[in-house]
Write an enzyme that holds these catalytic residues in place. Structure first.
Site, PDB file in Angstrom:
ATOM      1  N   GLY A 131       4.246   7.362 -40.016  1.00 52.51           N
ATOM      2  CA  GLY A 131       3.984   8.633 -39.308  1.00 52.51           C
ATOM      3  C   GLY A 131       4.860   8.603 -38.220  1.00 52.51           C
ATOM      4  N   SER A 132       4.714   8.383 -36.999  1.00 51.87           N
ATOM      5  CA  SER A 132       5.707   8.540 -35.913  1.00 51.87           C
ATOM      6  C   SER A 132       7.022   7.840 -36.180  1.00 51.87           C
ATOM      7  CB  SER A 132       4.909   7.982 -34.615  1.00 51.87           C
ATOM      8  OG  SER A 132       3.922   8.654 -34.218  1.00 51.87           O
ATOM      9  N   GLN A 283     -21.025  27.434  -8.137  1.00 51.73           N
ATOM     10  CA  GLN A 283     -19.888  26.960  -7.889  1.00 51.73           C
ATOM     11  C   GLN A 283     -19.646  25.870  -9.403  1.00 51.73           C
ATOM     12  OE1 GLN A 283     -19.313  24.591  -4.405  1.00 51.73           O
ATOM     13  NE2 GLN A 283     -18.808  26.311  -3.385  1.00 51.73           N
ATOM     14  N   GLU A 367       2.868  16.840 -35.127  1.00 52.33           N
ATOM     15  CA  GLU A 367       4.404  17.067 -34.531  1.00 52.33           C
ATOM     16  C   GLU A 367       4.423  16.276 -33.369  1.00 52.33           C
ATOM     17  OE1 GLU A 367       6.444  18.824 -35.691  1.00 52.33           O
ATOM     18  OE2 GLU A 367       5.240  19.845 -37.429  1.00 52.33           O
ATOM     19  N   GLU A 371       1.119  10.220 -27.180  1.00 52.75           N
ATOM     20  CA  GLU A 371       1.741   9.135 -26.809  1.00 52.75           C
ATOM     21  C   GLU A 371       3.104   9.019 -27.141  1.00 52.75           C
ATOM     22  OE1 GLU A 371      -2.309   8.469 -27.151  1.00 52.75           O
ATOM     23  OE2 GLU A 371      -1.120   9.068 -28.647  1.00 52.75           O
TER      24      GLU A 371
END
Length: 387
Positions: A131-132, A283, A367, A371
């Site tokens: 993958g990466s 708030q 893409e 990390e």
């Protein structure tokens, strides 16, 4: 850097947003209900996008595109990003600019039909075990005379089911590097229907209903040398030259969805009453709106700056990684807070918020994971001091 939009950019934003609201929003509910994007819808949207001058707007004028500079293109992508991903990606297609790296013959066969809406492309890099770490890919191409024989598997390949061809990155050798042996990569055009090339259904996905991914199988798939995109063993050079801005594209589409979620939240906070007053008066809600607006503006500025620097030729990998990282993580935050403001209604499919919330999850993965983006950013910082 000028912070005001030019007259042309304002027109691009206005035209694209009007198109998205009129032509894309009406189809979202059906796609979310069925998980399917009908080809008749695609063709109808495609025809209208061409008439509006929005089709293939990312490409240069000389090949029939709009010739937008990077910053203007990202503004266009932000507006498209407001809608269902599958719908705008296929209906208002942006052919990959890696097609511009082809020979004249390859442009005639692949680029120009994509520009005319006659064909779709897909990119095939990711594998089950790569993958990466793309250098770890196992799919190979070996020379056999003037031909190449491809074997292996790719997966998570976006919209390969409707693509007419794939641009596939295959290992074609090994080179020694300071960090040990690394794969040499070559890019190939592979037409659907080529013997030995099979496209199988991919996986069900919680994000982006109507979007499909596929598994590509290569079993002694024979290709001529003319199918090579770029040069042998130079596939990463082609990818790095032509695909660098894809991280900015992801960032820009995230901006659009976050903006849509924030606007729904502002309107709801002003309309919904509890304990005798608008919930925006509390708030606990108003501070959420302020934080959402702050994060969205920060992501906008990082993305626009990176796009501007891209056009100046001064953009760095870190610039693009910062934009992608901030925009994707911002979208997750804004989508979650939008649902919290709406309470139980935020999780109902009458509103687009639960879809935006689901769709946001994949953006921190594809893409380049969050990390990986942090690694790129920190690596660039450390290299500057010899680290």
């Amino acid at each position: 850097m000028q912070f005001a939009m030019t007259e042309e950019q304002a027109m691009i934003v206005e035209t694209t947003r009007a198109f998205v609201e009129k032509e894309l929003y009406p189809h979202e509910a059906e796609i979310e209900r069925t998980g399917h994007l009908d080809m008749d819808v695609i063709r109808d949207v495609q025809k209208k996008a061409m008439e509006a001058g929005l089709y293939a707007a990312n490409m240069p004028e000389e090949v029939g595109g709009a010739g937008l500079d990077t910053l203007s293109w990202l503004m266009y992508e932000k507006e498209l990003g407001r809608a269902n991903y599958a719908l705008h990606w296929t209906g208002v297609a942006r052919p990959s600019n890696i097609l511009l790296a082809g020979t004249e013959e390859q442009k005639e066969k692949y680029l120009f039909p994509c520009m005319k809406g006659e064909k779709w492309d897909c990119l095939a890099m990711t594998e089950p075990d790569a993958g990466s770490d793309l250098r770890g890919m196992k799919a190979t191409a070996r020379g056999d005379g003037d031909d190449w024989i491809l074997n292996g598997t790719k997966h998570f390949i976006s919209h390969a089911d409707i693509a007419d061809f794939a641009i596939c990155f295959m290992a074609t050798g090994v080179e020694d590097t300071p960090r040990g042996p690394k794969k040499k990569i070559t890019a190939f055009f592979v037409d659907k229907g080529t013997p030995g090339f099979e496209v199988r259904d991919g996986y069900g996905n919680v994000s982006h209903r109507g979007y499909t991914n596929a598994v590509l199988e290569f079993d002694d798939c024979r290709l001529p040398s003319s199918a090579i995109l770029g040069e042998v063993d130079k596939g990463f050079d082609v990818a790095n030259t032509w695909l660098g801005a894809t991280r900015l594209q992801v960032a820009a589409t995230c901006l659009g969805r976050a903006d849509r979620a924030l606007q729904h939240s502002i309107d709801y906070a002003a309309e919904r009453k509890q304990f005798g007053q608008q919930i925006g008066k509390f708030q606990g809600v108003s501070f959420k709106l302020a934080d959402m607006a702050l994060e969205l503006k920060a992501a906008n500025l990082l993305t626009w700056e990176a796009g501007w620097k891209f056009d100046q030729g001064t953009v760095t990998e870190s610039d693009m990684s910062m934009a992608k990282l901030k925009a994707t993580e911002m979208l997750a935050f804004v989508a979650d807070e939008a649902i919290q403001i709406h309470g139980g209604m935020g999780l109902m499919d009458e509103l687009p918020l639960e879809r935006i919330w689901r769709d946001a999850r994949v953006e921190r993965i594809w893409e380049g994971t969050s990390e990986i983006q942090r690694h790129i950013i920190s690596r660039e910082m450390l290299r500057a001091v010899g680290g």
